[in-house]
Design a protein around this motif. Sequence first.
Motif, PDB file in Angstrom:
ATOM      1  N   ILE A   1     -29.537  43.941 -65.747  1.00 42.06           N
ATOM      2  CA  ILE A   1     -30.965  43.845 -65.377  1.00 42.06           C
ATOM      3  C   ILE A   1     -31.960  43.843 -66.745  1.00 42.06           C
ATOM      4  O   ILE A   1     -31.756  44.955 -67.071  1.00 42.06           O
ATOM      5  N   ALA A   2     -32.556  42.769 -66.990  1.00 41.35           N
ATOM      6  CA  ALA A   2     -33.319  42.831 -68.347  1.00 41.35           C
ATOM      7  C   ALA A   2     -34.467  43.950 -68.426  1.00 41.35           C
ATOM      8  O   ALA A   2     -35.095  43.856 -66.841  1.00 41.35           O
ATOM      9  N   TRP A   3     -34.496  44.930 -69.002  1.00 38.61           N
ATOM     10  CA  TRP A   3     -35.580  45.835 -69.018  1.00 38.61           C
ATOM     11  C   TRP A   3     -36.412  45.894 -70.272  1.00 38.61           C
ATOM     12  O   TRP A   3     -35.835  45.636 -71.326  1.00 38.61           O
ATOM     13  N   ARG A   4     -37.584  46.615 -70.196  1.00 38.84           N
ATOM     14  CA  ARG A   4     -38.429  46.579 -71.520  1.00 38.84           C
ATOM     15  C   ARG A   4     -39.042  47.913 -71.585  1.00 38.84           C
ATOM     16  O   ARG A   4     -38.977  48.706 -70.423  1.00 38.84           O
ATOM     17  N   PHE A   5     -39.187  48.381 -72.647  1.00 38.20           N
ATOM     18  CA  PHE A   5     -39.568  49.595 -72.850  1.00 38.20           C
ATOM     19  C   PHE A   5     -40.966  50.009 -72.102  1.00 38.20           C
ATOM     20  O   PHE A   5     -41.226  51.161 -71.719  1.00 38.20           O
ATOM     21  N   SER A   6     -41.883  48.960 -71.835  1.00 41.79           N
ATOM     22  CA  SER A   6     -42.734  49.132 -70.920  1.00 41.79           C
ATOM     23  C   SER A   6     -42.653  49.286 -69.351  1.00 41.79           C
ATOM     24  O   SER A   6     -43.578  49.534 -68.616  1.00 41.79           O
ATOM     25  N   ASP A   7     -41.272  48.980 -69.102  1.00 36.77           N
ATOM     26  CA  ASP A   7     -40.896  49.098 -67.552  1.00 36.77           C
ATOM     27  C   ASP A   7     -40.573  50.698 -67.322  1.00 36.77           C
ATOM     28  O   ASP A   7     -39.466  50.805 -66.381  1.00 36.77           O
ATOM     29  N   LYS A   8     -41.065  51.782 -67.610  1.00 37.09           N
ATOM     30  CA  LYS A   8     -40.546  52.958 -67.475  1.00 37.09           C
ATOM     31  C   LYS A   8     -40.484  53.154 -65.648  1.00 37.09           C
ATOM     32  O   LYS A   8     -39.589  53.913 -65.367  1.00 37.09           O
ATOM     33  N   ASP A   9     -41.615  52.553 -65.005  1.00 38.31           N
ATOM     34  CA  ASP A   9     -41.285  52.724 -63.775  1.00 38.31           C
ATOM     35  C   ASP A   9     -40.279  51.994 -63.201  1.00 38.31           C
ATOM     36  O   ASP A   9     -39.658  52.564 -61.998  1.00 38.31           O
ATOM     37  N   ALA A  10     -39.703  50.873 -63.799  1.00 37.76           N
ATOM     38  CA  ALA A  10     -38.296  50.427 -62.964  1.00 37.76           C
ATOM     39  C   ALA A  10     -37.265  51.365 -63.011  1.00 37.76           C
ATOM     40  O   ALA A  10     -36.375  51.055 -62.186  1.00 37.76           O
ATOM     41  N   ILE A  11     -37.171  52.228 -63.917  1.00 34.25           N
ATOM     42  CA  ILE A  11     -36.116  53.207 -63.836  1.00 34.25           C
ATOM     43  C   ILE A  11     -36.384  54.752 -63.508  1.00 34.25           C
ATOM     44  O   ILE A  11     -35.799  55.528 -63.867  1.00 34.25           O
ATOM     45  N   ALA A  12     -37.554  54.855 -63.014  1.00 35.95           N
ATOM     46  CA  ALA A  12     -38.108  55.984 -62.799  1.00 35.95           C
ATOM     47  C   ALA A  12     -37.403  56.815 -61.655  1.00 35.95           C
ATOM     48  O   ALA A  12     -36.975  57.941 -61.563  1.00 35.95           O
ATOM     49  N   PHE A  13     -36.277  55.903 -60.908  1.00 40.60           N
ATOM     50  CA  PHE A  13     -35.590  56.540 -60.036  1.00 40.60           C
ATOM     51  C   PHE A  13     -34.323  57.194 -60.729  1.00 40.60           C
ATOM     52  O   PHE A  13     -33.676  57.995 -59.921  1.00 40.60           O
ATOM     53  N   SER A  14     -34.094  57.113 -61.998  1.00 40.48           N
ATOM     54  CA  SER A  14     -32.944  57.669 -62.587  1.00 40.48           C
ATOM     55  C   SER A  14     -33.452  59.001 -63.235  1.00 40.48           C
ATOM     56  O   SER A  14     -32.831  59.973 -63.771  1.00 40.48           O
ATOM     57  N   GLY A  15     -34.990  59.337 -62.945  1.00 38.61           N
ATOM     58  CA  GLY A  15     -35.423  60.822 -63.392  1.00 38.61           C
ATOM     59  C   GLY A  15     -35.785  60.802 -64.874  1.00 38.61           C
ATOM     60  O   GLY A  15     -36.060  61.907 -65.353  1.00 38.61           O
ATOM     61  N   GLN A  16     -35.520  59.709 -65.277  1.00 36.86           N
ATOM     62  CA  GLN A  16     -35.963  59.711 -66.911  1.00 36.86           C
ATOM     63  C   GLN A  16     -36.515  58.332 -67.376  1.00 36.86           C
ATOM     64  O   GLN A  16     -36.289  57.190 -66.470  1.00 36.86           O
ATOM     65  N   GLY A  17     -36.689  58.039 -68.754  1.00 31.94           N
ATOM     66  CA  GLY A  17     -37.343  56.698 -69.091  1.00 31.94           C
ATOM     67  C   GLY A  17     -36.676  55.873 -70.226  1.00 31.94           C
ATOM     68  O   GLY A  17     -36.988  54.991 -71.040  1.00 31.94           O
ATOM     69  N   LEU A  18     -35.151  56.207 -70.073  1.00 28.80           N
ATOM     70  CA  LEU A  18     -34.309  55.467 -71.324  1.00 28.80           C
ATOM     71  C   LEU A  18     -33.278  54.689 -70.527  1.00 28.80           C
ATOM     72  O   LEU A  18     -32.537  55.242 -69.531  1.00 28.80           O
ATOM     73  N   VAL A  19     -32.654  53.501 -71.313  1.00 32.75           N
ATOM     74  CA  VAL A  19     -31.614  52.724 -70.768  1.00 32.75           C
ATOM     75  C   VAL A  19     -30.503  53.157 -71.857  1.00 32.75           C
ATOM     76  O   VAL A  19     -30.859  53.696 -72.947  1.00 32.75           O
ATOM     77  N   PRO A  20     -29.231  52.890 -71.423  1.00 30.84           N
ATOM     78  CA  PRO A  20     -28.796  52.499 -70.030  1.00 30.84           C
ATOM     79  C   PRO A  20     -28.686  53.338 -68.848  1.00 30.84           C
ATOM     80  O   PRO A  20     -28.665  54.620 -69.087  1.00 30.84           O
ATOM     81  N   VAL A  21     -29.409  52.634 -67.899  1.00 27.71           N
ATOM     82  CA  VAL A  21     -29.155  53.189 -66.549  1.00 27.71           C
ATOM     83  C   VAL A  21     -28.252  52.501 -65.706  1.00 27.71           C
ATOM     84  O   VAL A  21     -28.424  51.256 -65.466  1.00 27.71           O
ATOM     85  N   LEU A  22     -27.354  53.167 -65.015  1.00 25.70           N
ATOM     86  CA  LEU A  22     -26.045  52.532 -64.275  1.00 25.70           C
ATOM     87  C   LEU A  22     -26.128  52.786 -62.943  1.00 25.70           C
ATOM     88  O   LEU A  22     -26.451  53.973 -62.369  1.00 25.70           O
ATOM     89  N   ARG A  23     -26.209  51.911 -61.967  1.00 29.39           N
ATOM     90  CA  ARG A  23     -26.236  52.088 -60.537  1.00 29.39           C
ATOM     91  C   ARG A  23     -24.852  51.333 -60.037  1.00 29.39           C
ATOM     92  O   ARG A  23     -24.586  50.276 -59.804  1.00 29.39           O
ATOM     93  N   ASP A  24     -23.830  52.367 -59.521  1.00 33.41           N
ATOM     94  CA  ASP A  24     -22.902  52.003 -59.025  1.00 33.41           C
ATOM     95  C   ASP A  24     -22.845  52.425 -57.584  1.00 33.41           C
ATOM     96  O   ASP A  24     -22.425  53.688 -57.061  1.00 33.41           O
ATOM     97  N   GLY A  25     -23.002  51.611 -56.608  1.00 38.82           N
ATOM     98  CA  GLY A  25     -23.280  51.946 -55.292  1.00 38.82           C
ATOM     99  C   GLY A  25     -24.243  53.051 -55.044  1.00 38.82           C
ATOM    100  O   GLY A  25     -25.557  52.362 -55.545  1.00 38.82           O
ATOM    101  N   ASP A  26     -24.207  54.157 -54.679  1.00 37.82           N
ATOM    102  CA  ASP A  26     -25.359  55.118 -54.490  1.00 37.82           C
ATOM    103  C   ASP A  26     -25.158  55.889 -55.536  1.00 37.82           C
ATOM    104  O   ASP A  26     -26.217  56.840 -55.617  1.00 37.82           O
ATOM    105  N   THR A  27     -24.488  55.892 -56.717  1.00 40.95           N
ATOM    106  CA  THR A  27     -24.419  56.765 -57.846  1.00 40.95           C
ATOM    107  C   THR A  27     -25.349  56.028 -58.935  1.00 40.95           C
ATOM    108  O   THR A  27     -25.200  54.994 -59.353  1.00 40.95           O
ATOM    109  N   ILE A  28     -25.957  56.992 -59.333  1.00 40.78           N
ATOM    110  CA  ILE A  28     -27.005  56.572 -60.449  1.00 40.78           C
ATOM    111  C   ILE A  28     -26.682  57.575 -61.786  1.00 40.78           C
ATOM    112  O   ILE A  28     -26.423  58.710 -61.544  1.00 40.78           O
ATOM    113  N   VAL A  29     -26.462  56.855 -62.888  1.00 41.72           N
ATOM    114  CA  VAL A  29     -25.874  57.655 -63.849  1.00 41.72           C
ATOM    115  C   VAL A  29     -26.852  56.990 -65.268  1.00 41.72           C
ATOM    116  O   VAL A  29     -27.024  55.828 -65.443  1.00 41.72           O
TER     117      VAL A  29
END
Lengths: 231, 231
Positions: free
Chosen positions: A38-66
């Motif tokens: 999923i293309a992500w930009r530095f300014s899209d902090k909200d899009a990965i807020a579910f991971s509890g932090q603001g940097l990529v990579p963020v992986l979603r594997d089923g119900d697991t977020i890493v």
Amino acid sequence: MTIKMYDLAGADPAVRFSPYCWRIRMALAHKGLEVETIAWRFSDKDAIAFSGQGLVPVLRDGDTIVHDSWAIAEYLDKTYADRPRLMDGEQGRALASLVRHIAQNVLLTPIAKAIIMDLFHALAPGDQPYFRDSREKRFGMALEKFQIAPDAALAQMTIAVSPLRALLKEQPFLNGRHPAWADYCLFGSFMWARNVSDVALLAPDDPVYAWREQMLDLFDGLARKSARAAG
Amino acid sequence: MTIKMYDLAGADPAVRFSPYCWRIRMALAHKGLEVETIAWRFSDKDAIAFSGQGLVPVLRDGDTIVHDSWAIAEYLDKTYADRPRLMDGEQGRALASLVRHIAQNVLLTPIAKAIIMDLFHALAPGDQPYFRDSREKRFGMALEKFQIAPDAALAQMTIAVSPLRALLKEQPFLNGRHPAWADYCLFGSFMWARNVSDVALLAPDDPVYAWREQMLDLFDGLARKSARAAG
């Protein structure tokens, strides 16, 4: 369900250049796992807020977020233990960790100095002010001052990679006969440069150059086929 | 029959300071093997001519002669395979090789610059002309010019060890929870300095300093009890 990965993208959303995301792209291919990026930009902090932090990579594997490339590699080896391992035992973990520290503590700066303006121009316009502010604070100077000439960058690189070069004279990959996590940790740094810049960081007669060519070809040319920013 | 090792000695034959011989002293202790060391000097080329070359360590194990610290480590793992391994698999070998290249390509020069005159003065008088000639050719300058101030050496060291330091923040030894060949490869470089010089190469708050203390204590203080040249 296909694994999803938030992946830093440039102005052209097809251009992916995060060294840490590239580590994971390669690691997922190593494991034979499909991924939807999923293309992500530095300014899209909200899009990965579910991971509890603001940097990529963020992986979603089923119900697991890493998040965090190292944590993701450990997660993949633990969760997909029956597939080819990224790190083999305690010494394999130590090898990969030493290589990532070389990549981050020793190689990051000379590469950054070579490509910083190309990298800046490859970013989405909305990301440029954030990037300039945060990096100029980190470097203590304007991006334009931080940049060095390609020749000087190549000279700095050639010294910085010297222990890796010596190892790659003995064997085709950092991990031995076959690539694994240590290789992907280093390779990410070169993909960071490749997909935003034409600067030649390695001389063609450098064993690290030959290694990089092999890495570009892995997994049916996954990295070689990836989009580069228009120069 | 006890294993014999030709071991570089100083003016005081009890003072042993070859980084490559120290690797093997530690490796033999790791394997639980007894060794009788034979004091050797640079000018004793004839004494080791039976090995087909002129450098120590040279190991004599029954009828087997092995030289070169890396070849000796591989010999020990192969011959004494039922004892604790020095290198664990392909990734363990890669780890140790990367560490030795860091020791030889990155750390050797700053350490040499810090200790060169102390090292020279610790040598047997008969070894000093050979040492001065060969090293001045290698460095392209007089030993006295090559030497740098302890503060400058410490500054160079602290940068050079940065990836190793990062790894030693994560785990007590380079190999993980327990020391093995990668640790001995690095440790030899510090024993080289310790047994001829009082120069402090590491700050006490450096994780590499704490690691070196642990290494000095291994095998009932084998390294810590070793003789140092009079200052």
